[in-house]
Design an enzyme around this catalytic site. Structure first.
Site, mmCIF file in Angstrom:
data_model
loop_
_atom_site.group_PDB
_atom_site.id
_atom_site.type_symbol
_atom_site.label_atom_id
_atom_site.label_comp_id
_atom_site.label_asym_id
_atom_site.label_seq_id
_atom_site.Cartn_x
_atom_site.Cartn_y
_atom_site.Cartn_z
ATOM 1 N N GLU A 156 0.804 -1.236 0.000
ATOM 2 C CA GLU A 156 0.000 0.000 0.000
ATOM 3 C C GLU A 156 0.835 1.283 0.000
ATOM 4 O O GLU A 156 0.611 2.182 0.803
ATOM 5 C CB GLU A 156 -0.955 -0.022 1.204
ATOM 6 N N GLU A 261 -6.208 -10.694 -1.180
ATOM 7 C CA GLU A 261 -7.040 -10.505 0.030
ATOM 8 C C GLU A 261 -8.509 -10.436 -0.384
ATOM 9 O O GLU A 261 -9.247 -9.525 0.006
ATOM 10 C CB GLU A 261 -6.614 -9.224 0.768
HETATM 11 O O1 9MR Z 1 -7.594 -8.410 8.294
HETATM 12 C C1 9MR Z 1 -6.691 -7.617 9.023
HETATM 13 C C2 9MR Z 1 -7.344 -7.180 10.313
HETATM 14 O O2 9MR Z 1 -7.515 -8.289 11.166
HETATM 15 C C3 9MR Z 1 -6.508 -6.120 10.992
HETATM 16 O O3 9MR Z 1 -7.215 -5.604 12.103
HETATM 17 C C4 9MR Z 1 -6.192 -5.008 10.022
HETATM 18 C C5 9MR Z 1 -5.356 -3.975 10.710
HETATM 19 O O4 9MR Z 1 -4.611 -3.225 9.874
HETATM 20 O O5 9MR Z 1 -5.519 -5.542 8.913
HETATM 21 C C6 9MR Z 1 -6.324 -6.407 8.189
HETATM 22 O O6 9MR Z 1 -5.650 -6.848 7.029
HETATM 23 C C7 9MR Z 1 -5.258 -5.831 6.105
HETATM 24 C C8 9MR Z 1 -4.062 -6.350 5.349
HETATM 25 O O7 9MR Z 1 -3.053 -6.685 6.247
HETATM 26 C C9 9MR Z 1 -3.562 -5.327 4.348
HETATM 27 N N1 9MR Z 1 -4.608 -4.908 3.458
HETATM 28 C C10 9MR Z 1 -5.845 -4.469 4.084
HETATM 29 C C11 9MR Z 1 -6.343 -5.536 5.050
HETATM 30 C C12 9MR Z 1 -7.648 -5.113 5.651
HETATM 31 O O8 9MR Z 1 -7.453 -3.977 6.467
#
Ligand code: 9MR
Length: 372
Positions: A156, A261
């Site tokens: 990102e 994802e």
């Molecule tokens: O799914 C993840 C969630 O459990 C966490 O709270 C969150 C915190 O940043 O991150 C989520 O996963 C992210 C991923 O690592 C990167 N892309 C976006 C995803 C959704 O936020």
């Protein structure tokens, strides 16, 4: 003996009942096309849901740590690394013949503030931060050397308009922080694949920011194997033609393409909250949580059709697409129940809250069977 046998039999019975009489699974159906993955978290590993792990081993052939390898978890304090949970994920994957994806090395989010500061709280210099980044990447990637198929090296780093995200990494190190991260990761595990990962990078404007990153690394002979398109998608967005076009464009650069994802949100959500900009949220309102009692057939059908259409496109590009990872095991585990609006009941995945196979699951399997 009895102590081992009873839980083993129970897990087997649960497994049988969870998959009904359907013999095929996602990973089997897509063998020869691409890997099928899921995001694994502490809840699955804790054993409180005994169905989770056998189900994952049965349906998927790759796993991504949903949080366990993020900086704040794996390296919470200077000099202190916590590998326990991530190690269990890698052990589980190896025991079950699954691939592991490392997520994530450089990100603006879930990275503690101390990373950018010295012991007195002053901002680090470029050289000091590079040294810290190198140490982190060498330690983490080195720890899993030979056991991780590929790493999300940078996550990102691009804004919606294609410009570079204004992160501490960019501010302190400068534009070459990405080059350095890819170089360090390659040094630490020369056989691991290395990826750039983002959300909304199928969209033209953001893609126009990601492509130069790939080309720059390539022009300098720095290893990059693929681009991850996260795929936090919706019933009405993005346009499938954009997905199609973006895969083609990344593939034309020689990139492997991964949907890293994936989920499809079915709840009313304002478009400014599309994507995964987790700093943005909205307050809960009942009107924004309409399907607490169950998903209406009409929406189920829309979800099914959208998944079918998506997998048709992915299969069309199966020379470039190497993996599709769902962001969550079943609807109950999805982060979309709590973001961008907390406390909602969402239905974005292929399995329902009781591990039932949703119509979208059958549609996805059917797409693969059509071309067998
Ligand atoms: O799914 C993840 C969630 O459990 C966490 O709270 C969150 C915190 O940043 O991150 C989520 O996963 C992210 C991923 O690592 C990167 N892309 C976006 C995803 C959704 O936020």
């Amino acid at each position: 003996m009895k102590k081992i046998l009873i839980p083993a039999i129970a897990a087997f019975v649960i497994l049988l009942s969870s998959c009904g009489s359907d013999e095929t699974t996602l990973s089997k159906a897509y063998e020869g096309h691409f890997l099928i993955g899921t995001a694994l978290n502490r809840m699955h590993l804790s054993g409180t849901d005994p169905q989770a792990m056998p189900f994952i081993a049965q349906q998927f052939n790759s796993v991504t740590a949903e949080n366990a390898m993020k900086w704040e978890r794996i390296h919470p304090e200077p000099g202190r690394y916590e590998f326990g949970l991530a190690d269990s994920i890698v052990d589980f994957a190896e025991k079950n013949g699954m691939q592991v994806i490392g997520h994530v090395l450089v990100w603006h989010s879930q990275t503690p503030q101390w990373v950018f500061q010295d012991s007195l709280g002053n901002q680090l210099t470029r050289d000091a931060l590079l040294e810290r980044l190198r140490d982190h990447i060498h330690t983490v990637v080195g720890h899993y050397k030979g056991r991780v198929l590929g790493w999300d090296v940078v996550n990102e780093a691009v804004e919606e308009d294609g410009s570079l995200r204004k992160t501490k990494w960019l501010e302190i190190i400068g534009e070459d922080y990405m080059e350095k991260a890819f170089i360090y990761a390659h040094e630490a595990d020369p056989d691991a694949e290395l990826y750039y990962n983002d959300y909304n990078n199928e969209e033209r404007a953001k893609r126009a920011g990601v492509i130069p990153i790939v080309k720059n690394l390539q022009s300098k002979g720095i290893r990059i194997d693929g681009v991850g398109i996260q795929g936090h998608w919706h019933l009405d967005s993005p346009d499938m033609r954009v997905i199609d076009e973006s895969i083609g464009e990344y593939a034309a650069l020689g990139m492997k393409v991964m949907i890293t994802e994936l989920e499809i949100n079915v709840l009313p959500t304002p478009a400014w909250l599309y994507g995964a900009e987790i700093s943005r949220t909205m307050e809960y309102r009942d009107s924004l949580n309409p399907f607490v009692a169950g998903l209406p057939d009409s929406v189920q059908t829309q979800l099914t059709n959208r998944y079918a259409e998506l997998f048709r496109i992915l299969l069309k590009h199966d020379d470039a697409v190497t993996r599709v990872t769902f962001w969550g095991l079943h609807d109950g585990y999805s982060w979309k129940n709590n973001w961008p609006i907390p406390g909602r009941t969402n239905y974005p995945l292929l399995f329902d809250r009781s591990y039932g196979l949703k119509p979208a699951y059958h549609a996805v399997i059917k797409e693969a069977e059509k071309i067998k």
